[in-house]
Enzyme design. Structure first.
Site, short mmCIF file in Angstrom:
data_model
loop_
_atom_site.label_atom_id
_atom_site.label_comp_id
_atom_site.label_asym_id
_atom_site.label_seq_id
_atom_site.Cartn_x
_atom_site.Cartn_y
_atom_site.Cartn_z
N ARG A 70 5.87 -9.87 14.46
CA ARG A 70 6.35 -8.55 14.85
C ARG A 70 7.36 -8.59 16.00
NH1 ARG A 70 1.67 -8.30 12.43
NH2 ARG A 70 1.40 -10.20 13.62
N THR A 71 6.99 -9.28 17.08
CA THR A 71 7.80 -9.19 18.31
C THR A 71 9.18 -9.83 18.11
OG1 THR A 71 5.71 -9.39 19.48
CG2 THR A 71 7.72 -9.57 20.79
N LYS A 98 12.79 -33.52 21.95
CA LYS A 98 13.43 -34.71 22.55
C LYS A 98 13.19 -34.77 24.05
CE LYS A 98 17.13 -33.90 19.27
NZ LYS A 98 18.50 -33.36 19.21
N ARG A 120 9.07 -15.68 24.86
CA ARG A 120 7.62 -15.76 24.63
C ARG A 120 7.19 -17.20 24.87
NH1 ARG A 120 3.95 -13.55 19.70
NH2 ARG A 120 4.31 -11.65 20.91
N HIS A 148 2.14 -8.49 27.90
CA HIS A 148 3.02 -8.29 26.74
C HIS A 148 3.55 -6.87 26.90
CE1 HIS A 148 4.70 -8.44 22.84
NE2 HIS A 148 3.65 -8.79 22.12
N1 CP Z 1 1.61 -7.95 18.33
C1 CP Z 1 2.32 -9.10 18.41
O1 CP Z 1 2.75 -9.55 19.48
O2 CP Z 1 2.51 -9.69 17.20
P1 CP Z 1 3.31 -11.05 16.99
O3 CP Z 1 2.51 -12.15 17.65
O4 CP Z 1 3.40 -11.21 15.50
O5 CP Z 1 4.64 -10.91 17.63
#
Ligand code: CP
Length: 317
Positions: A70-71, A98, A120, A148
């Site tokens: 999603r993100t 590497k 992330r 998040h």
């Molecule tokens: N909700 C969420 O962060 O989903 P993803 O890990 O798929 O990005």
């Protein structure tokens, strides 16, 4: 220039940050500015379907050192909807194998004339570290179990759309609070905007210490169910745990899964939410996940609007 683009020429005075690293510490005015801007983008782009090139000529790089569906895709699509170029970096298949460090990787991507890095990483604080080492904007797309922020914002936007306000609502975050960055971002955002927050789950995953921040702690979902306006069902993050926090998944589901029987005991208009990915049959049963109370896919659409708003705001202060 179309009227829509003209509407997004100037960032509101309430927004002054070049980075979005967490929701902790954001004021109610800043949170409301983020939510209002997301709602404005959603409206101006016909539910996030149309392009609105307010970031034309700019570049957004997604740096994903952890998996995402999603993100990553919604940040990418949000940037494209706003007319920006995008770079998609995932650590698998990169020169990280590497021995290239995180900071070297990020600085090399930034050197491609990038205006914003969306990051992330499994290590808490990585976006903060990055913001001290690059000149461009940094957006936290999830740092380990810490925060998040765009997930928190899209959850809150979804609640606000369905209920009109956050003030006075009771929102329960159910499940793996200990390892959930979504829980932390929700807690800070919801509390600041006036909601009553309950964290609920097994004692091994829910610390009493949350009470110090004005959050109610509960261990029995059945006890709190009838007074909740929103139930946000969090995934058990086995990948962040060294030992099992409960004897079996079946036992967890018996006590905490949102199923048809529990739904009957909830408020008539309760909202069922989940950040995804969902584990059907663990924290939620399929008939509830796909039922009339569920707004899980609305959350995903709102993720696009929130990420458009965040990118536009941080890249234009
Ligand atoms: N909700 C969420 O962060 O989903 P993803 O890990 O798929 O990005």
């Amino acid at each position: 220039m179309s009227l829509d683009v003209a509407e997004f020429e100037t960032v509101p005075a309430a927004w002054t940050r070049r980075h979005l690293l967490d929701l902790e510490g954001l004021s109610a005015e800043e949170l409301t500015c983020l939510l209002d801007t997301a709602a404005q983008f959603k409206h101006a782009t016909d539910n996030c379907k149309r392009r609105l090139p307010v970031l034309a000529g700019r570049t957004v790089a997604n740096l994903f050192f952890e998996n995402s569906t999603r993100t990553r895709n919604s940040f990418s699509l949000a940037a494209k909807r706003l007319g920006a170029d995008t770079i998609e970096f995932t650590s698998s298949g990169s020169s990280v194998s590497k021995g290239e460090t995180f900071i070297d990787t990020a600085k090399n991507i930034e050197a491609m004339n990038v205006d914003a890095l969306v990051v992330r990483h499994s290590a808490p604080g990585t976006p903060h570290l990055l913001s001290n080492n690059v000149a461009c904007s940094v957006v936290n797309a999830g740092d380990g179990p810490h925060e998040h922020p765009t997930q928190g914002l899209l959850d809150i936007l979804t609640i606000r759309e369905h209920r009109g306000t956050l003030a006075g609502l009771t929102v329960a975050l159910v499940g793996d609070i200990a390892h959930s960055r979504t829980a932390r971002s929700n807690i800070w955002g919801l509390k600041t905007l006036g909601a009553h927050v309950i964290v609920c789950g097994p004692a091994t995953l829910v610390s009493r210490r949350w009470e110090e921040f004005g959050v109610e702690v509960a261990y029995k979902l059945d006890d709190i169910l009838p007074r909740c306006d929103v139930l946000n069902l969090l995934r058990i993050q086995f990948e962040r745990q060294y030992t099992r926090p409960f004897p079996s998944v079946r036992e967890y589901a018996l006590l905490y899964a949102m199923d048809r029987q529990r739904l009957r005991r909830a408020k008539d208009n309760v909202l069922i939410m989940a950040p995804g990915p969902i584990n059907r049959g663990v924290e939620i049963t399929p008939e509830v996940a796909d039922g009339p109370h569920s707004v899980i896919l609305d959350q995903v659409t709102n993720g696009l609007a929130v990420r458009m708003a965040v990118l536009w705001l941080v890249m234009n202060v």
